[in-house]
Design a protein around this motif. Structure first.
Motif, PDB file in Angstrom:
ATOM      1  N   LYS A   1     -60.721 -25.365 -29.987  1.00  0.00           N
ATOM      2  CA  LYS A   1     -61.883 -26.234 -29.835  1.00  0.00           C
ATOM      3  C   LYS A   1     -63.152 -25.397 -29.899  1.00  0.00           C
ATOM      4  CE  LYS A   1     -59.705 -29.784 -26.901  1.00  0.00           C
ATOM      5  NZ  LYS A   1     -59.805 -30.517 -25.613  1.00  0.00           N
ATOM      6  N   ASN A   2     -63.918 -25.579 -30.977  1.00  0.00           N
ATOM      7  CA  ASN A   2     -65.215 -24.897 -31.147  1.00  0.00           C
ATOM      8  C   ASN A   2     -65.111 -23.408 -30.822  1.00  0.00           C
ATOM      9  OD1 ASN A   2     -65.994 -27.847 -29.663  1.00  0.00           O
ATOM     10  ND2 ASN A   2     -66.889 -27.426 -31.666  1.00  0.00           N
ATOM     11  N   ALA A   3     -64.090 -22.773 -31.394  1.00  0.00           N
ATOM     12  CA  ALA A   3     -63.804 -21.365 -31.105  1.00  0.00           C
ATOM     13  C   ALA A   3     -64.717 -20.441 -31.898  1.00  0.00           C
ATOM     14  CB  ALA A   3     -62.345 -21.054 -31.430  1.00  0.00           C
ATOM     15  N   SER A   4     -65.404 -19.556 -31.182  1.00  0.00           N
ATOM     16  CA  SER A   4     -66.277 -18.570 -31.820  1.00  0.00           C
ATOM     17  C   SER A   4     -66.043 -17.197 -31.212  1.00  0.00           C
ATOM     18  CB  SER A   4     -67.754 -18.938 -31.636  1.00  0.00           C
ATOM     19  OG  SER A   4     -68.079 -20.123 -32.332  1.00  0.00           O
ATOM     20  N   VAL A   5     -66.166 -16.179 -32.059  1.00  0.00           N
ATOM     21  CA  VAL A   5     -66.089 -14.794 -31.606  1.00  0.00           C
ATOM     22  C   VAL A   5     -67.304 -14.068 -32.153  1.00  0.00           C
ATOM     23  CG1 VAL A   5     -64.822 -12.620 -31.656  1.00  0.00           C
ATOM     24  CG2 VAL A   5     -63.573 -14.787 -31.544  1.00  0.00           C
TER      25      VAL A   5
ATOM     26  N   GLU B   1     -77.045  -5.116 -33.214  1.00  0.00           N
ATOM     27  CA  GLU B   1     -76.734  -6.278 -34.041  1.00  0.00           C
ATOM     28  C   GLU B   1     -75.567  -7.066 -33.478  1.00  0.00           C
ATOM     29  OE1 GLU B   1     -76.046  -5.229 -38.078  1.00  0.00           O
ATOM     30  OE2 GLU B   1     -78.030  -4.363 -38.390  1.00  0.00           O
ATOM     31  N   LYS B   2     -75.626  -8.386 -33.678  1.00  0.00           N
ATOM     32  CA  LYS B   2     -74.528  -9.265 -33.311  1.00  0.00           C
ATOM     33  C   LYS B   2     -73.996  -9.937 -34.575  1.00  0.00           C
ATOM     34  CE  LYS B   2     -75.916 -10.421 -28.573  1.00  0.00           C
ATOM     35  NZ  LYS B   2     -76.215 -11.535 -27.632  1.00  0.00           N
ATOM     36  N   LYS B   3     -72.680 -10.007 -34.665  1.00  0.00           N
ATOM     37  CA  LYS B   3     -72.080 -10.612 -35.844  1.00  0.00           C
ATOM     38  C   LYS B   3     -71.041 -11.640 -35.415  1.00  0.00           C
ATOM     39  CE  LYS B   3     -69.712  -9.600 -40.190  1.00  0.00           C
ATOM     40  NZ  LYS B   3     -69.121  -8.561 -41.060  1.00  0.00           N
ATOM     41  N   THR B   4     -71.103 -12.810 -36.017  1.00  0.00           N
ATOM     42  CA  THR B   4     -70.140 -13.869 -35.739  1.00  0.00           C
ATOM     43  C   THR B   4     -68.971 -13.730 -36.705  1.00  0.00           C
ATOM     44  OG1 THR B   4     -71.885 -15.361 -34.985  1.00  0.00           O
ATOM     45  CG2 THR B   4     -69.777 -16.353 -35.584  1.00  0.00           C
ATOM     46  N   ILE B   5     -67.782 -13.432 -36.172  1.00  0.00           N
ATOM     47  CA  ILE B   5     -66.612 -13.245 -37.041  1.00  0.00           C
ATOM     48  C   ILE B   5     -65.661 -14.444 -37.007  1.00  0.00           C
ATOM     49  CG2 ILE B   5     -66.718 -10.729 -37.003  1.00  0.00           C
ATOM     50  CD1 ILE B   5     -64.556 -10.718 -34.865  1.00  0.00           C
ATOM     51  N   LEU B   6     -65.869 -15.328 -36.049  1.00  0.00           N
ATOM     52  CA  LEU B   6     -65.207 -16.637 -36.045  1.00  0.00           C
ATOM     53  C   LEU B   6     -66.267 -17.630 -35.608  1.00  0.00           C
ATOM     54  CD1 LEU B   6     -62.300 -17.691 -36.628  1.00  0.00           C
ATOM     55  CD2 LEU B   6     -62.003 -17.893 -34.155  1.00  0.00           C
ATOM     56  N   ASP B   7     -66.517 -18.640 -36.449  1.00  0.00           N
ATOM     57  CA  ASP B   7     -67.722 -19.449 -36.283  1.00  0.00           C
ATOM     58  C   ASP B   7     -67.398 -20.919 -36.007  1.00  0.00           C
ATOM     59  OD1 ASP B   7     -70.274 -20.435 -36.312  1.00  0.00           O
ATOM     60  OD2 ASP B   7     -70.762 -19.798 -38.341  1.00  0.00           O
ATOM     61  N   ASP B   8     -67.327 -21.268 -34.717  1.00  0.00           N
ATOM     62  CA  ASP B   8     -67.194 -22.668 -34.292  1.00  0.00           C
ATOM     63  C   ASP B   8     -66.005 -23.355 -34.968  1.00  0.00           C
ATOM     64  OD1 ASP B   8     -68.091 -24.828 -32.710  1.00  0.00           O
ATOM     65  OD2 ASP B   8     -69.122 -25.715 -34.421  1.00  0.00           O
ATOM     66  N   VAL B   9     -64.845 -22.729 -34.886  1.00  0.00           N
ATOM     67  CA  VAL B   9     -63.642 -23.246 -35.547  1.00  0.00           C
ATOM     68  C   VAL B   9     -62.894 -24.210 -34.635  1.00  0.00           C
ATOM     69  CG1 VAL B   9     -61.333 -22.635 -36.377  1.00  0.00           C
ATOM     70  CG2 VAL B   9     -63.319 -21.288 -37.085  1.00  0.00           C
ATOM     71  N   SER B  10     -62.627 -25.394 -35.139  1.00  0.00           N
ATOM     72  CA  SER B  10     -61.762 -26.360 -34.463  1.00  0.00           C
ATOM     73  C   SER B  10     -60.558 -26.620 -35.366  1.00  0.00           C
ATOM     74  CB  SER B  10     -62.513 -27.670 -34.183  1.00  0.00           C
ATOM     75  OG  SER B  10     -63.529 -27.459 -33.215  1.00  0.00           O
TER      76      SER B  10
ATOM     77  N   SER C   1     -60.486 -11.992 -27.390  1.00  0.00           N
ATOM     78  CA  SER C   1     -61.007 -13.055 -26.530  1.00  0.00           C
ATOM     79  C   SER C   1     -62.087 -13.863 -27.247  1.00  0.00           C
ATOM     80  CB  SER C   1     -61.601 -12.459 -25.254  1.00  0.00           C
ATOM     81  OG  SER C   1     -60.613 -11.782 -24.502  1.00  0.00           O
ATOM     82  N   LEU C   2     -62.133 -15.138 -26.944  1.00  0.00           N
ATOM     83  CA  LEU C   2     -63.183 -15.993 -27.477  1.00  0.00           C
ATOM     84  C   LEU C   2     -64.504 -15.712 -26.768  1.00  0.00           C
ATOM     85  CD1 LEU C   2     -61.424 -19.489 -27.746  1.00  0.00           C
ATOM     86  CD2 LEU C   2     -62.056 -17.972 -29.625  1.00  0.00           C
ATOM     87  N   THR C   3     -65.588 -15.775 -27.522  1.00  0.00           N
ATOM     88  CA  THR C   3     -66.922 -15.706 -26.925  1.00  0.00           C
ATOM     89  C   THR C   3     -67.284 -17.070 -26.360  1.00  0.00           C
ATOM     90  OG1 THR C   3     -67.556 -14.041 -28.564  1.00  0.00           O
ATOM     91  CG2 THR C   3     -69.335 -15.085 -27.323  1.00  0.00           C
ATOM     92  N   THR C   4     -66.996 -18.099 -27.143  1.00  0.00           N
ATOM     93  CA  THR C   4     -67.165 -19.486 -26.693  1.00  0.00           C
ATOM     94  C   THR C   4     -66.006 -20.314 -27.244  1.00  0.00           C
ATOM     95  OG1 THR C   4     -68.537 -20.050 -28.635  1.00  0.00           O
ATOM     96  CG2 THR C   4     -69.693 -19.361 -26.623  1.00  0.00           C
ATOM     97  N   GLY C   5     -65.761 -21.452 -26.613  1.00  0.00           N
ATOM     98  CA  GLY C   5     -64.702 -22.340 -27.067  1.00  0.00           C
ATOM     99  C   GLY C   5     -63.441 -22.226 -26.237  1.00  0.00           C
ATOM    100  N   GLU C   6     -62.416 -22.957 -26.657  1.00  0.00           N
ATOM    101  CA  GLU C   6     -61.162 -23.013 -25.921  1.00  0.00           C
ATOM    102  C   GLU C   6     -59.978 -22.945 -26.868  1.00  0.00           C
ATOM    103  OE1 GLU C   6     -62.292 -25.862 -22.103  1.00  0.00           O
ATOM    104  OE2 GLU C   6     -61.422 -26.767 -23.908  1.00  0.00           O
TER     105      GLU C   6
END
Length: 251
Positions: free
Chosen positions: A8-12, A19-28, A59-64
């Motif tokens: 659910k809305n998984a982001s890393v 710098e910050k880089k999103t390698i997994l972007d709000d994946v459901s 680990s996820l930064t956000t999401g479940e």
């Protein structure tokens, strides 16, 4: 139908200096029982990140992430190993080279259970190992007492597949498991993989760079790009696709 795995809305997001880089972007994503999902995408698309998130190695930064409806977002890889098994690209990973084939299989039988320092294998288990190894037909049945490090790459990858499915997992992760093999062996392993998944009725997720395999195997196809799932094709949609259509997705 309850999903085996649900993201659910998984982001890393990773930090590299300032710098910050999103390698997994709000994946459901929902993975249902008996799904055999192939995943394709270029380098850095997020495929391995997705696998590492599911297995708990990242680990996820956000999401479940839910497994069989239970929130497993904070659970360790050891806890998740009760539900998930994985075959890696490198045939050397996932096996102990100095232990015999039979000893490796005995360890695999204890996946998700409490282990002791003593490795035991009953006569019933030995017969089960032998039966499964014979069915594969690549000579592994003649090598049960051989150190795993002496096997060929193909035999070792077959052993990894056998170990991963010996105790049926809720989800099997196939992480480019034929990429390091020669074309003939790769074709054999893919045929075996498909047979095992169908026979044992195992829900599976497979990363591949072989476009033909992505279209031929499985009932769903995910296309990933820049950490997102940009396409989720079902069997009917896959059947209608040609390779040129497939490559066009990446343009």
């Amino acid at each position: 139908m309850q999903a085996i795995i649900e993201l659910k809305n998984a982001s890393v997001i990773v930090e590299n200096g300032s710098e910050k880089k999103t390698i997994l972007d709000d994946v459901s994503l929902k993975i249902f029982p008996l799904d055999f999902i192939t995943i394709v995408g270029g380098n850095g698309a997020g495929k391995s990140t997705l696998f590492n998130v599911i297995s708990g190695n990242l680990s996820l930064t956000t999401g479940e992430i839910l497994i069989l409806g239970k929130n497993m977002t904070k659970k360790s890889p050891q806890v998740r190993s009760k539900f998930i098994s994985r075959v890696f690209q490198d045939p050397k990973m996932g096996t102990a080279p100095r232990m015999t084939v039979e000893e490796n299989l005995s360890i695999a039988k204890l996946r998700g259970k409490k282990r002791t320092l003593k490795i035991t294998s009953s006569k019933e288990l030995q017969e089960r190992f032998l039966t499964k190894a014979k069915a594969i037909g690549n000579g592994l049945d003649q090598r049960l007492n051989s150190p795993t490090g002496t096997l060929s790459g193909g035999q070792r990858q077959v052993l990894s597949l056998l170990m991963a499915t010996l105790q049926k997992p809720e989800l099997l992760l196939l992480d480019e498991h034929t990429a390091a093999l020669d074309p003939k062996t790769s074709k054999t392993i893919m045929s075996l993989t498909d047979d095992v998944i169908k026979t044992e009725k195992i829900t599976s997720l497979m990363i591949t760079h072989q476009m033909d395999d992505a279209l031929k195997f499985g009932n769903r196809l995910l296309v990933m790009k820049n950490g997102k799932i940009v396409r989720d094709l079902n069997s009917e949609e896959k059947t209608k696709m040609k390779l040129e259509d497939f490559y066009r997705i990446f343009e």
